[in-house]
Design a protein around this motif. Structure first.
Motif, PDB file in Angstrom:
ATOM      1  N   UNK A 136      11.544   9.559  39.850  1.00 52.11           N
ATOM      2  CA  UNK A 136      11.783  10.899  40.566  1.00 52.11           C
ATOM      3  C   UNK A 136      10.823  11.824  40.650  1.00 52.11           C
ATOM      4  N   UNK A 137       9.791  11.883  39.841  1.00 46.12           N
ATOM      5  CA  UNK A 137       8.496  13.014  39.921  1.00 46.12           C
ATOM      6  C   UNK A 137       7.738  12.595  40.808  1.00 46.12           C
ATOM      7  N   UNK A 138       6.920  11.695  41.931  1.00 48.80           N
ATOM      8  CA  UNK A 138       6.268  10.891  43.447  1.00 48.80           C
ATOM      9  C   UNK A 138       7.481  11.817  44.801  1.00 48.80           C
ATOM     10  N   UNK A 139       8.493  10.907  44.053  1.00 49.83           N
ATOM     11  CA  UNK A 139       9.978  11.501  45.366  1.00 49.83           C
ATOM     12  C   UNK A 139       9.257  12.791  45.383  1.00 49.83           C
ATOM     13  N   UNK A 140       9.380  13.391  44.407  1.00 44.61           N
ATOM     14  CA  UNK A 140       9.206  15.054  44.477  1.00 44.61           C
ATOM     15  C   UNK A 140       7.902  16.014  45.356  1.00 44.61           C
ATOM     16  N   UNK A 141       7.293  15.045  44.449  1.00 40.19           N
ATOM     17  CA  UNK A 141       6.068  15.675  44.828  1.00 40.19           C
ATOM     18  C   UNK A 141       5.245  15.280  46.642  1.00 40.19           C
ATOM     19  N   UNK A 142       5.886  13.850  46.640  1.00 43.86           N
ATOM     20  CA  UNK A 142       5.390  13.614  48.188  1.00 43.86           C
ATOM     21  C   UNK A 142       6.667  13.904  49.324  1.00 43.86           C
ATOM     22  N   UNK A 143       7.763  14.521  48.650  1.00 46.98           N
ATOM     23  CA  UNK A 143       8.923  15.581  49.772  1.00 46.98           C
ATOM     24  C   UNK A 143       9.506  13.589  50.124  1.00 46.98           C
ATOM     25  N   UNK A 144       9.486  12.482  49.912  1.00 45.16           N
ATOM     26  CA  UNK A 144      10.328  12.074  50.072  1.00 45.16           C
ATOM     27  C   UNK A 144      11.287  10.243  49.274  1.00 45.16           C
ATOM     28  N   UNK A 145      11.793   9.878  49.418  1.00 43.64           N
ATOM     29  CA  UNK A 145      12.433   9.705  48.549  1.00 43.64           C
ATOM     30  C   UNK A 145      11.533   7.481  48.595  1.00 43.64           C
ATOM     31  N   UNK A 146      11.401   7.611  47.284  1.00 44.21           N
ATOM     32  CA  UNK A 146      11.308   5.706  47.379  1.00 44.21           C
ATOM     33  C   UNK A 146      12.258   5.022  47.710  1.00 44.21           C
ATOM     34  N   UNK A 147      11.920   3.344  48.839  1.00 45.65           N
ATOM     35  CA  UNK A 147      12.086   2.684  49.344  1.00 45.65           C
ATOM     36  C   UNK A 147      12.309   1.421  47.633  1.00 45.65           C
ATOM     37  N   UNK A 148      13.054   0.280  48.660  1.00 44.94           N
ATOM     38  CA  UNK A 148      12.771  -0.778  46.531  1.00 44.94           C
ATOM     39  C   UNK A 148      11.729  -1.608  47.095  1.00 44.94           C
ATOM     40  N   UNK A 149      10.376  -0.831  48.387  1.00 42.73           N
ATOM     41  CA  UNK A 149       9.041  -1.878  48.405  1.00 42.73           C
ATOM     42  C   UNK A 149       8.336  -0.929  47.291  1.00 42.73           C
ATOM     43  N   UNK A 150       8.154   0.856  47.568  1.00 44.40           N
ATOM     44  CA  UNK A 150       8.060   1.771  46.170  1.00 44.40           C
ATOM     45  C   UNK A 150       8.264   1.387  45.100  1.00 44.40           C
TER      46      UNK A 150
END
Length: 159
Positions: A136-150
């Motif tokens: 959740x932290x990284x998603x907020x920082x990069x401004x995009x959701x992480x998919x299954x690969x991430x």
């Protein structure tokens, strides 16, 4: 007067210590030598001393070295080879072990691989205990959701 330009998709992961961006100078057919020089000048003015490239090959390595920056080439492919991911974590940890270093991590784009690797790193480094909070932290920082690969790059995710 030298013009500087912030790299595309630049954002701090750890304020004034670790940042991420798309490839310096642009990507593919959009890559421009002048833009690369402007972005490297911006990085130097901002105090960056280390670049970790997750790209295959040695794109821009000579330019970073000529500017006096430490360069680490840690190719991470779309197959997310565990040895490559572990090496990336080790190189990041080593670069950040210098107290005043500022480190930029880049790949062609800030994509699932980059986001997942950064989320995984903050768990690996003990900065965050819970892999879900890291995600959740990284998603907020990069401004995009992480998919299954991430998400697959985050240690202990789903455990």
């Amino acid at each position: 007067m030298k013009t500087t330009r912030k790299p595309r998709d630049f954002t701090w992961v750890i304020q004034n210590r670790l940042a991420v961006s798309s490839r310096v100078g642009g990507h593919g057919m959009e890559h421009r030598r002048v833009r690369r020089q402007q972005e490297i000048s911006w990085l130097l003015e901002a105090g960056f001393d280390t670049v970790i490239s997750l790209l295959p090959g040695n794109q821009n390595a000579n330019s970073y070295e000529s500017a006096g920056m430490d360069v680490h080439l840690v190719p991470v492919g779309d197959d997310h080879d565990p040895e490559s991911i572990d090496r990336a974590y080790q190189v990041l940890q080593g670069a950040l072990s210098k107290p005043d270093s500022k480190v930029l991590v880049h790949r062609e784009f800030v994509d699932d691989t980059v986001g997942g690797l950064l989320a995984g790193f903050i768990v690996f480094a003990g900065l965050v205990d819970d892999p879900r909070i890291a995600m959740v932290t990284i998603q907020e920082i990069i401004g995009r959701p992480l998919g299954p690969d991430g998400r697959s790059l985050i240690p202990s995710f789903g455990a």
